[in-house]
Write a protein that holds these residues in place. Structure first.
Motif, PDB file in Angstrom:
ATOM      1  N   ILE A   1       0.974  -7.381  -0.561  1.00  0.00           N
ATOM      2  CA  ILE A   1       1.376  -7.024  -1.504  1.00  0.00           C
ATOM      3  C   ILE A   1       2.762  -8.058  -2.164  1.00  0.00           C
ATOM      4  CG2 ILE A   1       2.717  -5.581  -3.453  1.00  0.00           C
ATOM      5  CD1 ILE A   1       1.380  -2.786  -1.766  1.00  0.00           C
TER       6      ILE A   1
ATOM      7  N   ASP B   1       8.742   1.706  -6.509  1.00  0.00           N
ATOM      8  CA  ASP B   1       8.280   0.685  -5.762  1.00  0.00           C
ATOM      9  C   ASP B   1       6.306   0.100  -6.021  1.00  0.00           C
ATOM     10  OD1 ASP B   1       7.380   1.115  -2.394  1.00  0.00           O
ATOM     11  OD2 ASP B   1       8.407  -0.444  -3.029  1.00  0.00           O
ATOM     12  N   ALA B   2       7.128  -0.595  -4.900  1.00  0.00           N
ATOM     13  CA  ALA B   2       5.235  -1.969  -5.209  1.00  0.00           C
ATOM     14  C   ALA B   2       4.108  -0.634  -4.930  1.00  0.00           C
ATOM     15  CB  ALA B   2       5.567  -3.124  -5.026  1.00  0.00           C
ATOM     16  N   VAL B   3       4.481  -0.201  -3.725  1.00  0.00           N
ATOM     17  CA  VAL B   3       3.219   0.938  -2.768  1.00  0.00           C
ATOM     18  C   VAL B   3       3.249   2.266  -3.012  1.00  0.00           C
ATOM     19  CG1 VAL B   3       3.214  -1.452  -1.853  1.00  0.00           C
ATOM     20  CG2 VAL B   3       4.898   1.000  -1.101  1.00  0.00           C
TER      21      VAL B   3
ATOM     22  N   LEU C   1      -0.228  -1.465  -9.219  1.00  0.00           N
ATOM     23  CA  LEU C   1       0.891  -2.288  -8.831  1.00  0.00           C
ATOM     24  C   LEU C   1       1.947  -1.974  -9.450  1.00  0.00           C
ATOM     25  CD1 LEU C   1      -0.905  -5.444  -7.400  1.00  0.00           C
ATOM     26  CD2 LEU C   1       0.359  -3.475  -6.281  1.00  0.00           C
TER      27      LEU C   1
ATOM     28  N   SER D   1       4.137  -3.439   2.742  1.00  0.00           N
ATOM     29  CA  SER D   1       3.041  -4.183   1.869  1.00  0.00           C
ATOM     30  C   SER D   1       2.176  -4.660   2.236  1.00  0.00           C
ATOM     31  CB  SER D   1       4.369  -4.987   1.605  1.00  0.00           C
ATOM     32  OG  SER D   1       4.491  -6.059   2.291  1.00  0.00           O
ATOM     33  N   LYS D   2       1.496  -3.874   3.523  1.00  0.00           N
ATOM     34  CA  LYS D   2       0.222  -4.607   4.318  1.00  0.00           C
ATOM     35  C   LYS D   2      -0.551  -3.707   3.399  1.00  0.00           C
ATOM     36  CE  LYS D   2       2.305  -8.198   6.078  1.00  0.00           C
ATOM     37  NZ  LYS D   2       2.660  -8.709   6.785  1.00  0.00           N
TER      38      LYS D   2
ATOM     39  N   THR E   1      -1.720  -8.722  -5.168  1.00  0.00           N
ATOM     40  CA  THR E   1      -1.984  -8.971  -3.986  1.00  0.00           C
ATOM     41  C   THR E   1      -2.222  -9.828  -3.344  1.00  0.00           C
ATOM     42  OG1 THR E   1      -4.217  -7.654  -4.082  1.00  0.00           O
ATOM     43  CG2 THR E   1      -1.994  -5.835  -3.881  1.00  0.00           C
TER      44      THR E   1
ATOM     45  N   HIS F   1       4.032  -7.835  -9.685  1.00  0.00           N
ATOM     46  CA  HIS F   1       3.957  -7.753  -8.527  1.00  0.00           C
ATOM     47  C   HIS F   1       1.938  -8.683  -8.532  1.00  0.00           C
ATOM     48  CE1 HIS F   1       7.574  -5.908  -7.573  1.00  0.00           C
ATOM     49  NE2 HIS F   1       7.276  -6.428  -6.002  1.00  0.00           N
TER      50      HIS F   1
END
Length: 121
Positions: A116, A2-4, A55, A92-93, A61, A59
């Motif tokens: 993100i 996952d991106a985060v 990331l 995603s923040k 930011t 992806h």
């Protein structure tokens, strides 16, 4: 991944930069001074660079909110140091504390928020 998933509070960033021609505002007269938009730009870049290698592929930011006070000037040719710390992740923040110094003098400080997003926006 996952991106985060691997991005956690506590991540720090640091950027050292000489105040050169592209960072100076001249409308104030004289030799000019370190421009507020330039300081904020360095803060944004430092935040982004502190997480970019974590990331997920595809992806990036983007900044979406800045609250910064520019507290002191810096002369052309001086060296400034920007430091950032990721303080919170909400989905995603990303929430950062940011600071810019010249030696012991705080030139600017505040907070910056990034999101993100897919790099193909």
């Amino acid at each position: 991944m996952d991106a985060v998933e691997s991005i956690r509070p506590g991540l720090r960033g640091r950027l050292e930069r000489v105040v050169d021609g592209e960072l100076i505002t001249h409308h104030v007269g004289g030799a000019g001074t370190f421009a507020t938009p330039a300081m904020i730009g360095l803060m944004e870049i430092t935040c982004h660079r502190s997480v970019v290698n974590l990331l997920s592929e595809g992806h990036t930011t983007v900044g979406y909110e800045v609250h910064v006070r520019h507290l002191a000037p810096a002369a052309p040719g001086s060296t400034v140091v920007v430091t950032t710390q990721l303080t919170e992740v909400k989905g995603s923040k990303l929430y950062f504390e940011v600071e810019c110094r010249q030696g012991d003098t705080v030139l600017g400080s505040g907070m910056h928020k990034r999101a993100i997003v897919r790099a193909s926006f």
